[in-house]
Design an enzyme around this catalytic site. Structure first.
Site, PDB file in Angstrom:
ATOM      1  N   ARG A 150       0.866  -1.175   0.000  1.00 51.49           N
ATOM      2  CA  ARG A 150       0.000   0.000   0.000  1.00 51.49           C
ATOM      3  C   ARG A 150       0.906   1.229   0.000  1.00 51.49           C
ATOM      4  O   ARG A 150       2.041   1.165   0.469  1.00 51.49           O
ATOM      5  CB  ARG A 150      -0.891   0.026   1.243  1.00 51.49           C
ATOM      6  CG  ARG A 150      -1.835  -1.159   1.380  1.00 51.49           C
ATOM      7  CD  ARG A 150      -2.644  -1.029   2.675  1.00 51.49           C
ATOM      8  NE  ARG A 150      -3.611  -2.116   2.816  1.00 51.49           N
ATOM      9  CZ  ARG A 150      -3.403  -3.221   3.519  1.00 51.49           C
ATOM     10  NH1 ARG A 150      -2.235  -3.410   4.150  1.00 51.49           N
ATOM     11  NH2 ARG A 150      -4.340  -4.156   3.606  1.00 51.49           N
ATOM     12  N   LYS A 174      -2.613  -2.189   7.832  1.00 46.57           N
ATOM     13  CA  LYS A 174      -3.791  -1.682   8.528  1.00 46.57           C
ATOM     14  C   LYS A 174      -3.880  -2.279   9.926  1.00 46.57           C
ATOM     15  O   LYS A 174      -3.552  -3.437  10.131  1.00 46.57           O
ATOM     16  CB  LYS A 174      -5.054  -2.019   7.728  1.00 46.57           C
ATOM     17  CG  LYS A 174      -5.194  -1.200   6.460  1.00 46.57           C
ATOM     18  CD  LYS A 174      -6.511  -1.488   5.773  1.00 46.57           C
ATOM     19  CE  LYS A 174      -6.690  -0.600   4.555  1.00 46.57           C
ATOM     20  NZ  LYS A 174      -7.974  -0.875   3.858  1.00 46.57           N
ATOM     21  N   HIS A 246      -2.091   2.411  -5.994  1.00 49.71           N
ATOM     22  CA  HIS A 246      -2.876   1.194  -5.770  1.00 49.71           C
ATOM     23  C   HIS A 246      -2.980   0.351  -7.031  1.00 49.71           C
ATOM     24  O   HIS A 246      -3.176  -0.863  -6.955  1.00 49.71           O
ATOM     25  CB  HIS A 246      -4.264   1.573  -5.260  1.00 49.71           C
ATOM     26  CG  HIS A 246      -4.706   0.738  -4.097  1.00 49.71           C
ATOM     27  ND1 HIS A 246      -4.068   0.770  -2.873  1.00 49.71           N
ATOM     28  CD2 HIS A 246      -5.704  -0.172  -3.973  1.00 49.71           C
ATOM     29  CE1 HIS A 246      -4.666  -0.078  -2.052  1.00 49.71           C
ATOM     30  NE2 HIS A 246      -5.653  -0.662  -2.697  1.00 49.71           N
ATOM     31  N   ARG A 249      -0.416  -2.224  -6.926  1.00 50.64           N
ATOM     32  CA  ARG A 249      -0.804  -3.287  -5.991  1.00 50.64           C
ATOM     33  C   ARG A 249      -1.817  -4.219  -6.653  1.00 50.64           C
ATOM     34  O   ARG A 249      -1.701  -5.447  -6.553  1.00 50.64           O
ATOM     35  CB  ARG A 249      -1.389  -2.632  -4.736  1.00 50.64           C
ATOM     36  CG  ARG A 249      -1.860  -3.592  -3.642  1.00 50.64           C
ATOM     37  CD  ARG A 249      -2.188  -2.764  -2.404  1.00 50.64           C
ATOM     38  NE  ARG A 249      -3.065  -3.428  -1.469  1.00 50.64           N
ATOM     39  CZ  ARG A 249      -2.680  -4.235  -0.486  1.00 50.64           C
ATOM     40  NH1 ARG A 249      -1.396  -4.507  -0.329  1.00 50.64           N
ATOM     41  NH2 ARG A 249      -3.542  -4.780   0.335  1.00 50.64           N
ATOM     42  N   HIS A 272      -4.374  -8.929   3.623  1.00 48.78           N
ATOM     43  CA  HIS A 272      -5.833  -8.903   3.732  1.00 48.78           C
ATOM     44  C   HIS A 272      -6.271  -9.747   4.914  1.00 48.78           C
ATOM     45  O   HIS A 272      -5.828 -10.880   5.072  1.00 48.78           O
ATOM     46  CB  HIS A 272      -6.485  -9.455   2.465  1.00 48.78           C
ATOM     47  CG  HIS A 272      -6.437  -8.513   1.312  1.00 48.78           C
ATOM     48  ND1 HIS A 272      -6.575  -8.933  -0.002  1.00 48.78           N
ATOM     49  CD2 HIS A 272      -6.271  -7.165   1.253  1.00 48.78           C
ATOM     50  CE1 HIS A 272      -6.491  -7.880  -0.808  1.00 48.78           C
ATOM     51  NE2 HIS A 272      -6.307  -6.812  -0.074  1.00 48.78           N
ATOM     52  N   TYR A 281      -9.393 -10.282  -6.913  1.00 45.53           N
ATOM     53  CA  TYR A 281      -8.300 -10.308  -7.893  1.00 45.53           C
ATOM     54  C   TYR A 281      -8.352 -11.539  -8.801  1.00 45.53           C
ATOM     55  O   TYR A 281      -7.495 -11.697  -9.664  1.00 45.53           O
ATOM     56  CB  TYR A 281      -6.950 -10.265  -7.166  1.00 45.53           C
ATOM     57  CG  TYR A 281      -6.737  -8.964  -6.452  1.00 45.53           C
ATOM     58  CD1 TYR A 281      -6.345  -7.828  -7.156  1.00 45.53           C
ATOM     59  CD2 TYR A 281      -6.940  -8.854  -5.085  1.00 45.53           C
ATOM     60  CE1 TYR A 281      -6.166  -6.628  -6.515  1.00 45.53           C
ATOM     61  CE2 TYR A 281      -6.761  -7.652  -4.436  1.00 45.53           C
ATOM     62  CZ  TYR A 281      -6.373  -6.548  -5.158  1.00 45.53           C
ATOM     63  OH  TYR A 281      -6.204  -5.347  -4.519  1.00 45.53           O
TER      64      TYR A 281
END
Length: 300
Positions: A150, A174, A246, A249, A272, A281
């Protein structure tokens, strides 16, 4: 202080201390609850946060829809409300969760924009290494594509978290969760050149000594600066697509899965929490699917 404000403050402390969420995530949750509290104080002023029922929440969601707030934004707000009432349950302040059965609007899964490998190569090769920031920019973009970081993880990357010997980066994602991600050989090559031949000769501002990527003043780059660097480079490369950090990514994940990578491995690399986030994806264009059918199906 209203009862809503009091419980919001408790919720804020919980998100910060027990969930270890980032400042931006906490602000987003607070904004969600503020929207609900403003609605409740206007429409049902005598109802406290602990007395809210499913009917009140449905009325609030209907109000959001009437304001033509997008389905995505509605879902985001409802997610925040659900988290708030899970917190109140966790603290034994309520015995029933009124948000448990609150429905979210159906979202069409938006497929992320991707670049082809040829597009990526064109962008990377268009970087002028003779320019002052050339090696830095090449190293940054190589890392975005080879490790799927990210943009926040890229700007926060520390020298002590680069392990050249094993070919991995330690990044903080995150919720302040750390993970190890592999780094490609080209990315390693350009990162070493940047660190040893460019950054080493820079005057580094106090407090930024451990930051990998620096601006001309020897300070950490901002997220906005990364966006601008990429926009400029994409234009130089003659690519008309709308490209952001992004996008690199997205392309990283898509190219891995198209190449046959295990979904769980990609989930781990992307950081994730849920495998369903990674599943987006798995989209493949029709030409690719037709090619696979033609190559491998016995009755093509």
């Amino acid at each position: 202080m209203s009862t809503w404000t009091s419980y919001q403050k408790q919720f804020q402390h919980y998100l910060k201390l027990e969930r270890s969420l980032s400042k931006n995530s906490i602000i987003a949750y607070q904004q969600d609850i503020s929207k609900l509290s403003a609605y409740m104080e206007q429409s049902f002023p005598s109802v406290s946060p602990l007395q809210v029922r499913l009917g009140h929440l449905r009325s609030f969601v209907n109000d959001l829809a009437s304001l033509e707030i997008s389905a995505y934004s509605q879902s985001r707000i409802i997610s925040g409300i659900k988290a708030f009432y899970r917190f109140l349950m966790y603290e034994d302040l309520i015995t029933e969760d009124p948000a448990q059965l609150l429905e979210t609007p159906k979202l069409g899964r938006k497929l992320p924009d991707t670049l082809s490998y040829e597009d990526i190569s064109t962008i990377l090769e268009s970087i002028e290494l003779g320019q002052p920031e050339g090696h830095r920019n090449r190293a940054m973009l190589e890392i975005l594509y080879s490790s799927g970081l990210r943009v926040s993880e890229l700007v926060d990357l520390k020298i002590g978290n680069v392990y050249f010997d094993i070919g991995f980066l330690r990044v903080t994602g995150k919720g302040n969760k750390e993970r190890l991600v592999p780094i490609g050989t080209d990315a390693i090559k350009y990162l070493k050149i940047y660190l040893n031949e460019v950054r080493k000769n820079q005057s580094i501002a106090k407090g930024h000594e451990e930051v990998v990527f620096l601006n001309r003043r020897g300070k950490k780059l901002t997220r906005v600066m990364i966006f601008l660097i990429i926009k400029k480079q994409v234009k130089i490369a003659g690519i008309s697509k709308n490209v952001s950090p992004h996008t690199f990514r997205h392309s990283f994940a898509t190219h891995l899965i198209e190449g046959g990578a295990d979904l769980r491995a990609v989930q781990e690399m992307l950081g994730h929490e849920s495998i369903t986030t990674t599943e987006i994806y798995t989209h493949l264009d029709r030409d690719y699917l037709r090619q696979v059918l033609n190559e491998f199906h016995p009755r093509k």
